[in-house]
Design a protein around this motif. Sequence first.
Motif, mmCIF file in Angstrom:
data_model
loop_
_atom_site.group_PDB
_atom_site.id
_atom_site.type_symbol
_atom_site.label_atom_id
_atom_site.label_comp_id
_atom_site.label_asym_id
_atom_site.label_seq_id
_atom_site.Cartn_x
_atom_site.Cartn_y
_atom_site.Cartn_z
ATOM 1 N N SER A 261 51.085 43.632 46.612
ATOM 2 C CA SER A 261 50.966 44.917 47.304
ATOM 3 C C SER A 261 51.908 45.942 46.700
ATOM 4 C CB SER A 261 51.280 44.740 48.798
ATOM 5 O OG SER A 261 50.392 43.818 49.396
ATOM 6 N N LYS A 280 44.340 43.062 43.204
ATOM 7 C CA LYS A 280 43.329 43.531 44.147
ATOM 8 C C LYS A 280 42.587 42.366 44.786
ATOM 9 C CE LYS A 280 42.593 47.963 41.805
ATOM 10 N NZ LYS A 280 41.667 48.763 40.978
ATOM 11 N N ILE A 283 44.827 40.853 47.479
ATOM 12 C CA ILE A 283 44.864 41.678 48.691
ATOM 13 C C ILE A 283 43.530 41.627 49.420
ATOM 14 C CG2 ILE A 283 45.230 43.999 49.598
ATOM 15 C CD1 ILE A 283 47.724 42.618 48.400
ATOM 16 N N TYR A 284 42.431 41.688 48.657
ATOM 17 C CA TYR A 284 41.100 41.682 49.266
ATOM 18 C C TYR A 284 40.852 40.385 50.050
ATOM 19 C CZ TYR A 284 36.024 41.997 49.703
ATOM 20 O OH TYR A 284 34.750 42.041 50.195
ATOM 21 N N GLU A 285 41.335 39.263 49.513
ATOM 22 C CA GLU A 285 41.095 37.964 50.150
ATOM 23 C C GLU A 285 42.136 37.624 51.215
ATOM 24 O OE1 GLU A 285 40.959 35.198 46.929
ATOM 25 O OE2 GLU A 285 38.930 35.781 46.302
ATOM 26 N N VAL A 300 48.913 45.785 53.770
ATOM 27 C CA VAL A 300 47.665 45.211 53.254
ATOM 28 C C VAL A 300 46.459 46.016 53.729
ATOM 29 C CG1 VAL A 300 46.129 43.209 53.424
ATOM 30 C CG2 VAL A 300 48.553 42.871 52.933
ATOM 31 N N ILE A 301 46.461 46.417 54.996
ATOM 32 C CA ILE A 301 45.356 47.210 55.540
ATOM 33 C C ILE A 301 45.229 48.542 54.791
ATOM 34 C CG2 ILE A 301 44.572 48.506 57.563
ATOM 35 C CD1 ILE A 301 45.794 46.249 59.287
ATOM 36 N N LYS A 304 43.859 47.958 51.317
ATOM 37 C CA LYS A 304 42.426 47.637 51.360
ATOM 38 C C LYS A 304 41.598 48.897 51.564
ATOM 39 C CE LYS A 304 42.355 42.810 52.837
ATOM 40 N NZ LYS A 304 41.822 41.828 53.787
ATOM 41 N N GLU A 307 42.353 51.187 48.093
ATOM 42 C CA GLU A 307 41.807 50.600 46.876
ATOM 43 C C GLU A 307 40.340 50.234 47.044
ATOM 44 O OE1 GLU A 307 43.069 50.374 43.999
ATOM 45 O OE2 GLU A 307 45.221 50.714 44.302
ATOM 46 N N GLY A 308 39.897 50.115 48.302
ATOM 47 C CA GLY A 308 38.508 49.761 48.552
ATOM 48 C C GLY A 308 37.529 50.777 48.022
ATOM 49 N N TRP A 311 36.727 49.644 44.448
ATOM 50 C CA TRP A 311 36.203 48.290 44.132
ATOM 51 C C TRP A 311 34.685 48.310 44.114
ATOM 52 C CZ3 TRP A 311 39.828 45.150 47.877
ATOM 53 C CH2 TRP A 311 41.123 45.184 47.354
#
Length: 311
Positions: A261, A280, A283-285, A300-301, A304, A307-308, A311
């Motif tokens: 992160s 990424k 963090i995504y998982e 993390v939220i 996500k 960066e979401g 992706w």
Amino acid sequence: MVKNNIKAPLVSIIVPFYNSERTLEKCLTSIEQQEYENIEIVLVNDGSKDKGLEIAKNYAQKYKNIKIFSQKNLGVAVAKERGVECSTGDYITFVDSDDYILPTYISDYIAAICKYDCDICISGYSTLKNGNLKKHLLSNRSFSIQKAEAMSDLLKDGFGDFFCNKIFSRKVMRYFKLDSGKNYEDIRECYKLFQYANTFFYVSNPGYVYVIHSGSITSTPSKKNRYDLYEAKIGQYLFFKENGYNDAIKVAYPSLIEVASKYLLFCGKLRNRSYDNMAKKIIYEAKLQDISSYKLKVLVILIKIWEGRKW
């Protein structure tokens, strides 16, 4: 203590130092006060500009078991490698120049080595910060450890993925190789040395005192430190996965989420595509229920969400 019918192994204590005039004397005094006597002290001067080398020379004149080697300022990783190359001991351990050890530190190791023929011994340790001493123990008892368990214990308090509270056989140290110019060399190397060892023993007595200073290299939250820490941790994690150390993977994952992160948020131009993709994915998982820290959950939220979009 070593029994009379057992040859006392020679222990090399490697002390790299750079501008350590304020702490080196206490460090060296603690080593010379060890109950175990078959010791050589290998001092590596990493281009000090203060009176550290003068202090070292004064001790070498007083004690015949001290060797001094000097080099230009190449960093602690190179200094440690130089120390290992110049050592002659059957077993090798490291003491940082601003730390110190208690009188039975080496003798506790030797007792375990002579009884169990260990490749690596690990001890509890203490931290000293602002005058407050805190003990860190994996357990209140001493015991043999299997390799897979030792790998997962590397990530636990009272054990740690650093050199300072461990002693290594010469056989294991043949594979000692550090990355110069990069911080967190202990994290990068410890698990590799563990892979070459067969027998491990944990000594509960916290004989190593790690002195915490504000402003030390690795405690400074710079971009380079965050990058180096992420690189070290991802290498460690991938090694555990490739070699099937499943318990170690579980223990390593929470701290990996945190360093990934901070890598994504703060490393800026130091980032590269390969490491970005791995961070990424981590963090995504990441599952929020597996994260105990509220601040890390929020972090993390936010990553996500941010960066979401990419992706």
